[in-house]
Structure formats: C-alpha cells, structure tokens
Design an enzyme around this catalytic site. Structure first.
Site, short mmCIF file in Angstrom:
data_model
loop_
_atom_site.label_atom_id
_atom_site.label_comp_id
_atom_site.label_asym_id
_atom_site.label_seq_id
_atom_site.Cartn_x
_atom_site.Cartn_y
_atom_site.Cartn_z
N GLU A 60 50.61 94.50 29.00
CA GLU A 60 50.87 93.90 30.17
C GLU A 60 52.46 94.43 30.22
O GLU A 60 52.89 94.88 31.56
CB GLU A 60 50.75 92.20 30.36
CG GLU A 60 49.40 91.88 30.55
CD GLU A 60 48.73 91.59 29.09
OE1 GLU A 60 49.24 92.02 28.06
OE2 GLU A 60 47.51 91.26 29.14
N HIS A 129 45.67 79.70 29.58
CA HIS A 129 45.01 80.46 30.74
C HIS A 129 44.66 79.51 31.93
O HIS A 129 43.83 79.66 32.45
CB HIS A 129 43.55 80.69 30.26
CG HIS A 129 43.55 81.83 29.11
ND1 HIS A 129 43.98 81.58 27.84
CD2 HIS A 129 43.01 83.19 28.92
CE1 HIS A 129 43.73 82.80 27.14
NE2 HIS A 129 43.22 83.53 27.92
#
Lengths: 329, 329
Positions: A60, A129
């Site tokens: 990322e 998450h």
C-alpha cells in the site's frame, strides 16, 4: 431517477470517469479479475482491461506513493485501499507528500489523485479491519476529505473528486455499500465542500456524516412521534467544511448534537463544537453543544460489544431527549 | 560501452563546470551557515560532485530527476540556476519555491527536477509512479531517483524495487552510497551487499566508483539506454563519500579525521582535472579560469539572494499554495 446501491454508485462514478478521461487510472489490490475485496470493481477489468485497471502487489505504501508520482506527471489515479485501517500504511504518501508538493514547490506541480477506501465497524472483522481514521487526515492542510452517506452523494462527489486538482481522501462506510437510493440518470456532479440538509427541523440540529447520517435520520423519525423536530445535516465533505450550513442551522434550532462513529476523543466532533462556539450561532444556543461518538476502545470482535461501541438510534434519541431537558418535559 | 569517449570536449568541460559550481556553492553555503546568515538546516554534498555532474549529464533534458535531501548539486547538474537556489535558501520570494520549500525541496519543473523529499526514501516510490506515467504517455524518457545507503534499508525502497520490476517501468535508481546514514555506518547497518540485494529483484544492478565522473557518466548512460529501450528499471550503486557532517549540527564523532583525509584525497574534482590536463582538453591556466568563473558565479548568486531577500510572500499569498485551486482552507 434510478435506484441503485451505494456500491453500484461508486462503481459507476469510477467507470464514468475512466470513460470520460483517458488519464484516469484505477489502482489497487485484487481489483481486476477478482473484482475487488467488496466486489465493488466487478466488471471494470473486463471493460477497461489491465491498461487502465492497475493491479498491485500488497504494498500500500509504495503504490499510493507511486500514485502521487503519477499525479505529478498529469495522470488522475484513483487508488483503492482495501480496508480503511490500512490507510495507516499510506500516511507518508498522503500526508508527507501528496499534501505538500503543490505548496513546497510554490505551485509548480499539483497532485490530482483520489484515495478511496471502505471503513467502519459492523462486519465482525475486529480491531484492525473496522476503524474510522478520518481524523488522522483532517489536521493536514493540503488534503480534502469526503465521507458521503447516500448513493447519490457518493457518485456525484467521487466524480468531482477525480476532477479536483488537489489530493482527496474518500471514505466509504462499508455498511452503506448495500444500502439503496435514488441516483439521477443524467450526468451530475456534487461540489466538494458543500453539506446538505437531509431533513429539515426546528428544535435541534443533528450534525453528522457518512453512515451516522442514516442513524440520525432514523432517530429523527422516532423523535417526531414524540413531537420533536430534528434537522439533520449531512456534512458530506469534512475538509473543506461547510461551516455556513452548520452555523445557519444552529441559529435556527438553538441546539446541536454531533454524531460520528470514530472514537469521540480527538475526533471531528470537537472541531464542529468550535465552529459553533466561534460563530454568532453561539449566542443562539439554548443548551451546550454535545457530541456522540464511538467508545474509547479498539473495535471488539464480539458482535454485541461491537454494536454497543458506536452511536445507535437509541443512543441518539436518548441524548436528544436529555438535551431538550425541561422544555421537553 | 564507453559513452564518455564519444562525447565532445564541450560536454566534457560542461561536466567539469558543474562539479566546480557544486563545489563552490556548497562551500559558500557552509560558510554562510557558520556565520548565521542562513537559517534552518542544510545537507551539503561536498565530495559527491561526480554524481552531481554525471547523473544529469548523462540524461536528456526531458528525463526527470528526484534528488535526496542532499540535493543542491543535482539541482545544478540538471540545469538549475544557482541564483534561484541561493535565493530560496535565503527564503525570499525570488527563490525557486518562493521561500516555501527551502534546502530540502528545490523543485525546478522547467528543468525536469521534481525536487527532493525530506523523508528518507520518500521519493523512491514516487519516481516509480512517474516512470509508470511516462510509459503510459509513450514518452521515451526515464526518471532517475537518488537514494542513499540509509534509504536503501527503508521498506519503501524495497517495495519500490519490487513494484518497478513487476510494473516494468523506466526508472533509474541512483544509490549514492556515501557510507553513512546520518551517523549510522553502512558497514554496521546494511546487511549484505546493496547491489546484490537490488539485483535479487531481477533488476540490472551495478556498483561503480562514484568519485570518478567518467565511470558515473558511463554507468548512467548505459542505464538510461537500457531503461528507455526495455522499459525496465536499472539500479546503480555509486560509492562516494560525504566530506562534511550529515547536517550543519553534526560533530562527526562516529568517524575519524584520518578517514576523512583518506577520502578527500580521492577528490572527484581533482581526479577529473588530472584527466582533463592529461588528455589535453584543458591547460592549467584554463582550469584556473574555470575555478574563478565558478567562484564568481556563486558570489553573484549570493549578492542577488541578499539583495532580494526582503521580498517575501505574505501569509495570505502563501495560503494560496495549499490547494491547487488557490483555496486557503
């Protein structure tokens, strides 16, 4: 008007921008044949191929920074970060670089890019998450932050974001993906920096963004049965903030409750309290401005606890009743 | 291939002029810092002039560079004006970034210098994205990004090497291994061999004597040719030495004065002068003239910067550079 889900609206915005400008690229993990972790990009790879739908290694930090480089060279990348939590891996790209290049070079270059990501709790995915990390970016001049609540706003704002010449963070609450709403058939754009009155009212202003707007709207329905009239503001863009909308509404109602999913301490709610206090709206207040945010803890795995840590319709109604105090009794 | 042999004398002299300009610029900046005439901090590249001249010297005008925080010499190498760089150091609005960037962010778009990132390895993935854009835009150019031995250990560098290879983009990684990352010796903190580690990504990687301008010129020329024709990354480890401390406040306790003397004897400027004399390109007298010319240019740049330093951006003007549309919030 047509009815579509929030996820479809986001996909349509990406698709229409890919169609209208060949410098737009869609970049992220598993967004090709797989169709995206949330199925959001399904069909885009088939339509545009790997020339425009750029799949990446699980990296990322590097691919978001690479998108900064693409934007510096005149492309308009849309980066997908699979989970909002992983924006932590892109802070260097967005905060140290995307937000600074235009300024540090005194306008010699610009960074027209969008980072969009699904965030929020409610899926049983536990602490890494499920977070709402928007506040991390709100203290960074140079970035714009958008958090729409409806399919119509999501599509119109994402299209505006892709066309904006500054770097934009676009947070999508994943529980909204399957919610539906009306979306115009024709081409339209929603301006960045403009909030929206989602429901008019006269007794109190509920100020919110993203999924919590829907919670506020449900609470307003409930409270109407008790004779209370709630105005619901959807900020839509957090930076730049539509302060005028907030100030005018609070002048009208005299009360304000700010509702958001992120942990309350250090969250965006405090900033809105300041906007009210620093404006003439302060002199119209009938009670102190209140915030209702998430609990001060990581998102727990247990489903009962997970539901408890964020504002709910019940909690919003309870807070409003308290704020109305004696005048309500 | 010996690319250097194929160049004409004019080019060979130009490389020499850049080395001298870089040398005298940095000496002057050092002196001005000692006298308190420049504020902030700076990272000087004395001793690394071969790279300053030969990296950009072997590139085309339309090839981009991204130097490190030790970037003044590369700014000169790419064709930047010492007047606007000195004015930037004195923070006036005649500076290359109008006084908003400073020593670590000398962006010079018209000379295809994207400027440095102050974050170690921050520019490495950005360069990969820029190279990606160039490939998409069908340009036969490369992006050259500088990094040091310290930056090589950053995860961002390793992610970038992988990304550059799997995306197959024309980026030249120019690793200026000057043996120290601030005070940290590469011998103590870099595991294995930098060139071998870079090569393990299936990227062409070479190790060269970075104090020999001819060797650097040949290596970069080959890297450029390969990157453009194959649309692939290339890695150069250029071994050099940083004569001064990391920044102006460095007491250099981590190395001996004897070691410094040893490397100063490998002076890239002197070595190239010997070549120019021995090959009959310049006479002793001409060399003297080039020294005087370079010194005079720096003195003129200082006098320009001092004369114009009173012209500064107002806060309101600076705010216009936060967002590319000129919005100030």
């Amino acid at each position: 008007m047509k009815i579509m889900t929030y996820a479809e609206a986001v996909r349509e915005a990406i698709r229409e921008e890919l169609l209208s400008d060949e410098s737009v690229y869609f970049i992220g993990e598993d967004i090709g044949l797989y169709g995206g972790c949330f199925g959001l990009s399904r069909g885009l790879w088939e339509e545009f191929g790997e020339e425009r739908i750029i799949e990446t290694p699980i990296t990322e930090g590097a691919f978001t920074s690479a998108a900064v480089g693409m934007a510096l060279m005149g492309l308009r990348p849309i980066v997908e970060i699979m989970f909002g939590d992983f924006v932590s891996l892109t802070v260097d790209a967005m905060v140290d670089h995307a937000a600074k290049y235009h300024f540090m070079s005194a306008g010699q270059v610009k960074v027209p890019m969008v980072l969009r990501t699904p965030f929020g709790s409610g899926t049983g995915a536990a602490a890494q998450h499920s977070q709402s990390l928007e506040a991390m970016y709100l203290n960074t001049p140079g970035l714009k932050v958008i958090m729409p609540s409806s399919p119509r706003d999501a599509k119109g704002l994402l299209r505006s974001a892709v066309r904006d010449d500054s770097p934009v963070l676009f947070f999508e609450n994943k529980l909204l993906y399957r919610t539906s709403g009306e979306v115009p058939e024709e081409e339209y754009f929603i301006p960045i920096g403009k909030g929206d009155i989602k429901r008019e009212g006269s007794d109190i202003t509920l100020i919110s963004y993203s999924r919590m707007v829907n919670v506020c709207l449900e609470a307003a329905e409930e409270l109407e049965k008790e004779g209370l009239s709630c105005e619901v503001l959807d900020l839509r863009t957090l930076r730049p903030l539509d302060t005028e909308l907030i100030i005018n509404s609070v002048k009208k109602t005299g009360r304000a409750l700010i509702v958001y999913e992120a942990p309350m301490f250090g969250g965006f709610g405090g900033e809105i309290v300041s906007v009210i206090n620093d404006s003439e709206a302060f002199y119209y207040l009938d009670s102190p401005v209140k915030r209702l945010g998430g609990e001060e803890m990581p998102v727990p795995y247990n489903p009962n606890l997970e539901k408890e840590i964020v504002p709910t319709v019940g909690k919003v109604c309870g807070e409003v009743r308290k704020m109305m105090g004696e005048s309500y009794e | 291939m010996n690319y250097f042999e194929k160049t004409n004398d004019e080019k060979k002299i130009r490389l020499y002029e850049i080395m001298l300009t870089s040398r005298y610029f940095e000496e002057k900046v050092n002196e001005m810092f000692m006298k308190g005439l420049i504020h902030g901090t700076t990272h000087l590249g004395l001793g690394q002039e071969a790279g300053h001249a030969a990296l950009s010297g072997a590139l085309c005008k339309e090839d981009w560079i991204l130097p490190t925080h030790r970037g003044h010499g590369h700014f000169i190498g790419k064709g930047g004006s010492v007047y606007s760089m000195m004015a930037e150091l004195l923070a006036g609005s005649y500076g290359i970034d109008k006084g908003l960037g400073g020593s670590m962010h000398m962006t010079d778009v018209k000379n295809f210098n994207m400027g440095s990132s102050g974050v170690v390895a921050g520019a490495v993935p950005i360069a990969v994205g820029m190279a990606f854009a160039m490939k998409k835009q069908s340009k036969d150019n490369v992006v050259a990004v500088c990094l040091g031995d310290g930056a090589f250990n950053q995860g961002m560098t390793q992610e970038s090497l992988n990304l550059a290879r799997v995306w197959e983009v024309p980026v030249v990684f120019f690793c200026e291994n000057n043996l120290y990352g601030m005070s940290a010796p590469a011998s103590k903190f870099v595991a294995g061999d930098i060139t071998k580690r870079a090569g393990s990504y299936d990227i062409r990687a070479v190790k060269i004597d970075g104090n020999d301008v001819i060797e650097v010129y040949n290596a970069v020329s080959e890297a450029r040719e390969y990157a453009v024709s194959e649309k692939m990354p290339y890695f150069i480890e250029s071994k050099t030495y940083r004569w001064l401390g990391h920044s102006k406040s460095d007491l250099r306790k981590y190395r001996t004065r004897e070691e410094e003397e040893y490397y100063k004897n490998l002076c890239p400027v002197k070595r190239y002068e010997e070549y120019l004399l021995n090959s009959g390109i310049l006479t002793e007298k001409e060399i003297q003239v080039y020294h005087e010319k370079a010194q005079q240019e720096i003195l003129d740049a200082v006098s320009f910067a001092e004369k114009t330093r009173g012209n500064i951006l107002t806060l309101e003007e600076a705010k216009k550079y936060v967002y590319s549309g000129g919005e100030d919030r």
